[in-house]
Each structure stands twice: as C-alpha cells, then as structure tokens.
Write a protein that holds these residues in place. Structure first.
Motif, PDB file in Angstrom:
ATOM      1  N   SER A 128      10.972   0.696   9.755  1.00  0.00           N
ATOM      2  CA  SER A 128      10.996  -0.515   8.946  1.00  0.00           C
ATOM      3  C   SER A 128       9.608  -0.711   8.352  1.00  0.00           C
ATOM      4  O   SER A 128       8.625  -0.154   8.856  1.00  0.00           O
ATOM      5  CB  SER A 128      11.388  -1.741   9.784  1.00  0.00           C
ATOM      6  N   PHE A 129       9.532  -1.483   7.263  1.00  0.00           N
ATOM      7  CA  PHE A 129       8.206  -1.859   6.778  1.00  0.00           C
ATOM      8  C   PHE A 129       8.249  -3.226   6.107  1.00  0.00           C
ATOM      9  O   PHE A 129       9.273  -3.665   5.579  1.00  0.00           O
ATOM     10  CB  PHE A 129       7.576  -0.789   5.881  1.00  0.00           C
ATOM     11  N   GLY A 130       7.102  -3.887   6.183  1.00  0.00           N
ATOM     12  CA  GLY A 130       6.970  -5.224   5.624  1.00  0.00           C
ATOM     13  C   GLY A 130       5.513  -5.643   5.645  1.00  0.00           C
ATOM     14  O   GLY A 130       4.636  -4.897   6.097  1.00  0.00           O
ATOM     15  N   ILE A 131       5.256  -6.862   5.163  1.00  0.00           N
ATOM     16  CA  ILE A 131       3.883  -7.354   5.036  1.00  0.00           C
ATOM     17  C   ILE A 131       3.741  -8.663   5.791  1.00  0.00           C
ATOM     18  O   ILE A 131       4.544  -9.594   5.606  1.00  0.00           O
ATOM     19  CB  ILE A 131       3.510  -7.559   3.556  1.00  0.00           C
ATOM     20  N   PHE A 132       2.717  -8.751   6.635  1.00  0.00           N
ATOM     21  CA  PHE A 132       2.372  -9.984   7.318  1.00  0.00           C
ATOM     22  C   PHE A 132       1.364 -10.734   6.447  1.00  0.00           C
ATOM     23  O   PHE A 132       0.317 -10.178   6.090  1.00  0.00           O
ATOM     24  CB  PHE A 132       1.770  -9.698   8.694  1.00  0.00           C
ATOM     25  N   CYS A 133       1.703 -11.971   6.121  1.00  0.00           N
ATOM     26  CA  CYS A 133       0.851 -12.812   5.279  1.00  0.00           C
ATOM     27  C   CYS A 133       0.234 -13.895   6.154  1.00  0.00           C
ATOM     28  O   CYS A 133       0.950 -14.743   6.699  1.00  0.00           O
ATOM     29  CB  CYS A 133       1.672 -13.444   4.160  1.00  0.00           C
ATOM     30  N   LEU A 134      -1.087 -13.875   6.290  1.00  0.00           N
ATOM     31  CA  LEU A 134      -1.778 -14.779   7.198  1.00  0.00           C
ATOM     32  C   LEU A 134      -2.712 -15.706   6.430  1.00  0.00           C
ATOM     33  O   LEU A 134      -3.664 -15.227   5.783  1.00  0.00           O
ATOM     34  CB  LEU A 134      -2.603 -14.000   8.235  1.00  0.00           C
ATOM     35  N   THR A 149       5.479   4.019  16.936  1.00  0.00           N
ATOM     36  CA  THR A 149       4.290   4.409  16.191  1.00  0.00           C
ATOM     37  C   THR A 149       4.188   3.468  14.997  1.00  0.00           C
ATOM     38  O   THR A 149       5.178   3.259  14.285  1.00  0.00           O
ATOM     39  CB  THR A 149       4.377   5.868  15.708  1.00  0.00           C
ATOM     40  N   VAL A 150       3.015   2.890  14.792  1.00  0.00           N
ATOM     41  CA  VAL A 150       2.837   1.864  13.766  1.00  0.00           C
ATOM     42  C   VAL A 150       1.654   2.219  12.873  1.00  0.00           C
ATOM     43  O   VAL A 150       0.569   2.532  13.365  1.00  0.00           O
ATOM     44  CB  VAL A 150       2.620   0.472  14.395  1.00  0.00           C
ATOM     45  N   PHE A 151       1.889   2.162  11.559  1.00  0.00           N
ATOM     46  CA  PHE A 151       0.831   2.331  10.560  1.00  0.00           C
ATOM     47  C   PHE A 151       0.520   0.954   9.985  1.00  0.00           C
ATOM     48  O   PHE A 151       1.415   0.279   9.464  1.00  0.00           O
ATOM     49  CB  PHE A 151       1.295   3.246   9.425  1.00  0.00           C
ATOM     50  N   SER A 152      -0.737   0.524  10.052  1.00  0.00           N
ATOM     51  CA  SER A 152      -1.136  -0.794   9.543  1.00  0.00           C
ATOM     52  C   SER A 152      -2.215  -0.620   8.479  1.00  0.00           C
ATOM     53  O   SER A 152      -3.225   0.059   8.713  1.00  0.00           O
ATOM     54  CB  SER A 152      -1.687  -1.682  10.666  1.00  0.00           C
ATOM     55  N   LYS A 153      -2.006  -1.270   7.318  1.00  0.00           N
ATOM     56  CA  LYS A 153      -3.000  -1.204   6.233  1.00  0.00           C
ATOM     57  C   LYS A 153      -3.287  -2.593   5.700  1.00  0.00           C
ATOM     58  O   LYS A 153      -2.391  -3.304   5.267  1.00  0.00           O
ATOM     59  CB  LYS A 153      -2.497  -0.309   5.097  1.00  0.00           C
ATOM     60  N   MET A 154      -4.562  -2.974   5.746  1.00  0.00           N
ATOM     61  CA  MET A 154      -4.985  -4.237   5.145  1.00  0.00           C
ATOM     62  C   MET A 154      -4.936  -4.114   3.624  1.00  0.00           C
ATOM     63  O   MET A 154      -5.481  -3.166   3.052  1.00  0.00           O
ATOM     64  CB  MET A 154      -6.407  -4.577   5.585  1.00  0.00           C
ATOM     65  N   LEU A 155      -4.294  -5.090   2.971  1.00  0.00           N
ATOM     66  CA  LEU A 155      -4.209  -5.079   1.513  1.00  0.00           C
ATOM     67  C   LEU A 155      -5.281  -5.947   0.880  1.00  0.00           C
ATOM     68  O   LEU A 155      -5.806  -5.620  -0.187  1.00  0.00           O
ATOM     69  CB  LEU A 155      -2.818  -5.547   1.070  1.00  0.00           C
ATOM     70  N   PHE A 156      -5.579  -7.083   1.500  1.00  0.00           N
ATOM     71  CA  PHE A 156      -6.726  -7.896   1.082  1.00  0.00           C
ATOM     72  C   PHE A 156      -7.083  -8.852   2.209  1.00  0.00           C
ATOM     73  O   PHE A 156      -6.327  -9.042   3.164  1.00  0.00           O
ATOM     74  CB  PHE A 156      -6.460  -8.661  -0.223  1.00  0.00           C
ATOM     75  N   GLY A 157      -8.261  -9.468   2.096  1.00  0.00           N
ATOM     76  CA  GLY A 157      -8.729 -10.394   3.113  1.00  0.00           C
ATOM     77  C   GLY A 157      -9.402  -9.680   4.264  1.00  0.00           C
ATOM     78  O   GLY A 157      -9.617  -8.464   4.242  1.00  0.00           O
ATOM     79  N   SER A 158      -9.738 -10.456   5.292  1.00  0.00           N
ATOM     80  CA  SER A 158     -10.372  -9.883   6.482  1.00  0.00           C
ATOM     81  C   SER A 158      -9.822 -10.561   7.729  1.00  0.00           C
ATOM     82  O   SER A 158      -9.415 -11.726   7.694  1.00  0.00           O
ATOM     83  CB  SER A 158     -11.895 -10.031   6.418  1.00  0.00           C
ATOM     84  N   SER A 219      -9.936 -14.955   6.727  1.00  0.00           N
ATOM     85  CA  SER A 219      -9.686 -15.432   5.362  1.00  0.00           C
ATOM     86  C   SER A 219      -8.199 -15.189   5.104  1.00  0.00           C
ATOM     87  O   SER A 219      -7.539 -14.518   5.895  1.00  0.00           O
ATOM     88  CB  SER A 219     -10.548 -14.664   4.359  1.00  0.00           C
ATOM     89  N   PRO A 220      -7.637 -15.731   4.031  1.00  0.00           N
ATOM     90  CA  PRO A 220      -6.251 -15.354   3.724  1.00  0.00           C
ATOM     91  C   PRO A 220      -6.161 -13.834   3.620  1.00  0.00           C
ATOM     92  O   PRO A 220      -6.979 -13.193   2.947  1.00  0.00           O
ATOM     93  CB  PRO A 220      -5.991 -16.023   2.373  1.00  0.00           C
ATOM     94  N   CYS A 221      -5.205 -13.249   4.308  1.00  0.00           N
ATOM     95  CA  CYS A 221      -5.146 -11.789   4.311  1.00  0.00           C
ATOM     96  C   CYS A 221      -3.708 -11.306   4.449  1.00  0.00           C
ATOM     97  O   CYS A 221      -2.817 -12.045   4.877  1.00  0.00           O
ATOM     98  CB  CYS A 221      -6.022 -11.201   5.418  1.00  0.00           C
ATOM     99  N   ALA A 222      -3.523 -10.058   4.063  1.00  0.00           N
ATOM    100  CA  ALA A 222      -2.198  -9.427   4.114  1.00  0.00           C
ATOM    101  C   ALA A 222      -2.335  -8.047   4.727  1.00  0.00           C
ATOM    102  O   ALA A 222      -3.249  -7.287   4.383  1.00  0.00           O
ATOM    103  CB  ALA A 222      -1.606  -9.317   2.715  1.00  0.00           C
ATOM    104  N   VAL A 223      -1.430  -7.728   5.643  1.00  0.00           N
ATOM    105  CA  VAL A 223      -1.436  -6.406   6.266  1.00  0.00           C
ATOM    106  C   VAL A 223      -0.024  -5.839   6.228  1.00  0.00           C
ATOM    107  O   VAL A 223       0.940  -6.515   6.571  1.00  0.00           O
ATOM    108  CB  VAL A 223      -1.974  -6.465   7.715  1.00  0.00           C
ATOM    109  N   LEU A 224       0.097  -4.621   5.730  1.00  0.00           N
ATOM    110  CA  LEU A 224       1.395  -3.957   5.629  1.00  0.00           C
ATOM    111  C   LEU A 224       1.579  -3.052   6.839  1.00  0.00           C
ATOM    112  O   LEU A 224       0.703  -2.249   7.163  1.00  0.00           O
ATOM    113  CB  LEU A 224       1.475  -3.145   4.333  1.00  0.00           C
ATOM    114  N   ASP A 225       2.726  -3.190   7.505  1.00  0.00           N
ATOM    115  CA  ASP A 225       3.056  -2.368   8.674  1.00  0.00           C
ATOM    116  C   ASP A 225       4.270  -1.494   8.379  1.00  0.00           C
ATOM    117  O   ASP A 225       5.279  -1.982   7.846  1.00  0.00           O
ATOM    118  CB  ASP A 225       3.387  -3.241   9.883  1.00  0.00           C
ATOM    119  N   VAL A 226       4.166  -0.202   8.727  1.00  0.00           N
ATOM    120  CA  VAL A 226       5.317   0.692   8.772  1.00  0.00           C
ATOM    121  C   VAL A 226       5.521   1.049  10.240  1.00  0.00           C
ATOM    122  O   VAL A 226       4.596   1.560  10.883  1.00  0.00           O
ATOM    123  CB  VAL A 226       5.100   1.968   7.947  1.00  0.00           C
ATOM    124  N   MET A 227       6.701   0.752  10.789  1.00  0.00           N
ATOM    125  CA  MET A 227       6.952   0.914  12.227  1.00  0.00           C
ATOM    126  C   MET A 227       8.165   1.805  12.470  1.00  0.00           C
ATOM    127  O   MET A 227       9.184   1.646  11.809  1.00  0.00           O
ATOM    128  CB  MET A 227       7.200  -0.453  12.868  1.00  0.00           C
TER     129      MET A 227
END
Length: 281
Positions: A128-134, A149-158, A219-227
C-alpha cells in the motif's frame, strides 16, 4: 538558302519536320517517366515517441514489481530496494498534487493536538502507499510495522524521527533480561534525528532499520510511505503503540542507547482520505 515546299514550312538546315517533333515529344515523355521512376521514395514518418509515465505511475509500477512476492517478513532484494528508493528520492510534492497550503496541514483548533491526515492512494494484499500530512507540532506516536518493509520519503517540511529495533542481546545492554517485570521489552535506538525533504528515502525492515518509530512535526510536513505487506487486522498484523521508559544497566548507569518499550492501548486517531487514482493499475 532554304527551299520552301508548296503551302508548307521551309525545309533545310535548322528546320524541323513533323516526324522529328513527334520523336522529340516521345523522348521528353520517356525522360520524364524515367525521372519519376528514379526519384527516391519519401522518408517514412517516424512514429511518435511513447509518452513517459507520470511519477505516480512509475511509483505504482515499481512498487508492484518490488512487492510482487510480498508476505509477512518479506525483505526485497538489495537491487529492488535501490530501485524503489531511487523513484522516491526523485518524487516531489507537486508530483502527488499536495502543498503546505492545504487544509490538512493547518491546525484547526489551538486547544487540541493537531490532527494528522492520511491520504490513501492504493492498497492490495501485497503493498500500500499513501501520504501522512502533519501540521506543525503534530505527533504520530511510537508504533510498530509487524513483518513489514517500509519505504518513507519526506516530501516537504521537517520532523524529528525517533526509531528503535528490539534488542537481541542482553549482554550488549549490560542487563540480565530483555523484558522487565511490568512486561516492557528492551529496544535499541536506531535513529534520533531531524529529517527534511533533502534526506534520502528511509527504509525499515521487519527486524531492523527502525521498525518501531515515531514522528514529531517541527513544521508542516508530508511523508510518503510505501509498505509491504500492509497492516491487516484479519491476519493478526495490527499496528501496536508503545510508551518509552529510560533504561538502566545492572551497574546502575542510565544507557541512552536503549529504552524500555511497553505496549499501550491505541488512542491515536488519524483522519483518512481516499485520493482519486491517478495511475493505471
């Protein structure tokens, strides 16, 4: 001098008879015909180049290939990990259609903890994949990824990322046991750092790489996870949440490399939004 035939044109040097004119016409026609036959055929029109797949399509196609044999405990081979990580490293927030101005990155109620939103793009039994918006100051508590196994990529923010793996040796920690009297289990810190969009894709595995982790948005940030495989209540792979407590070794010294983690009831709520599918399955 030219001699004129009665009622005809002059005949002599430089004069042309009717048969000779017909012969010249035949020769001209023959020459034109030969020229037409000898002319090169027009070059074939090249077929248009196939359209490049969108970044989201590339992400989907590569994830499907990498997790084609996915099952609990599955670890993709190193070349597959590198291939999917490279796709994610190149991914930008505009490729998935999000930015920090969206409502999900705003704090709606200053009296309550900022709510986390999950943008759900795809799931199947393999991945599955999706984006966590914080929003700023929001937290995803310490949780696990059982057999995943999880791949996590920050799209913006910290954000601050803190992750653990279960301790495997009590001798390394200088303790007599890997569990304590109240049921907590010893875990070793894998990562405790600030990450942003400049960071490369983080990969965690079923038994190592920081399988238990928590996020705190700076800060406002987004991270995409593929699990892969995804969480599954039906198959006994629910997400578990944990509290942390300091660890002291048998000599009485606090060892900051380790913590006691104890499973706690799940009281974390997250808003889920199913996104329109922007790729071909």
């Amino acid at each position: 001098m030219p001699v004129a035939q009665p009622g005809g044109d002059p005949v002599g040097v430089g004069a042309e008879t009717a048969p000779s004119r017909r012969n010249r016409r035949r020769q001209k026609k023959s020459s034109n015909t030969n020229a037409a036959v000898a002319a090169p055929a027009p070059a074939p029109v090249p077929a248009p180049a196939p359209a490049m797949p969108s970044p989201m399509q590339r992400l989907f196609d590569t994830s499907r290939e990498v997790f084609s044999a996915s099952a609990p405990g599955f670890v993709p081979p190193p070349d597959a990990v590198a291939r999917l990580a490279a796709i994610l490293n190149d991914l930008k927030s505009q490729d998935v259609g999000i930015d920090a101005s969206m409502t999900c990155f705003k704090r709606s109620d200053s009296r309550a903890s900022p709510a986390v939103t999950y943008l759900h793009f795809y799931d199947c039994s393999k991945f599955s994949f999706g984006i966590f918006c914080l929003p700023k100051s929001s937290v995803i508590p310490l949780h696990n990824h059982p057999g995943m196994t999880v791949f996590s990529k920050m799209l913006f923010g910290s954000m601050r990322l803190k992750s653990y793996d279960w301790a495997r040796s009590n001798s390394e920690a200088g303790t007599n046991a890997l569990t304590n009297s109240d049921g907590a289990r010893l875990a070793k810190i894998n990562t405790n750092a600030v990450v942003d969009a400049s960071a490369e894709t983080i990969v965690l595995y079923p038994e190592n790489g920081g399988n238990l982790h928590c996020f705190t948005a700076l800060s406002p940030c987004a991270v995409l996870d593929v699990m892969g495989p995804p969480y599954s209540s039906a198959n006994g792979r629910d997400c578990a949440y944990y509290s942390e407590a300091p660890f002291s070794n048998t000599a009485g010294g606090v060892d900051a490399r380790f913590s006691w983690l104890k499973e706690v009831p799940n009281n974390f709520e997250m808003k889920g939004i199913t996104m329109p599918r922007r790729f071909i399955v």
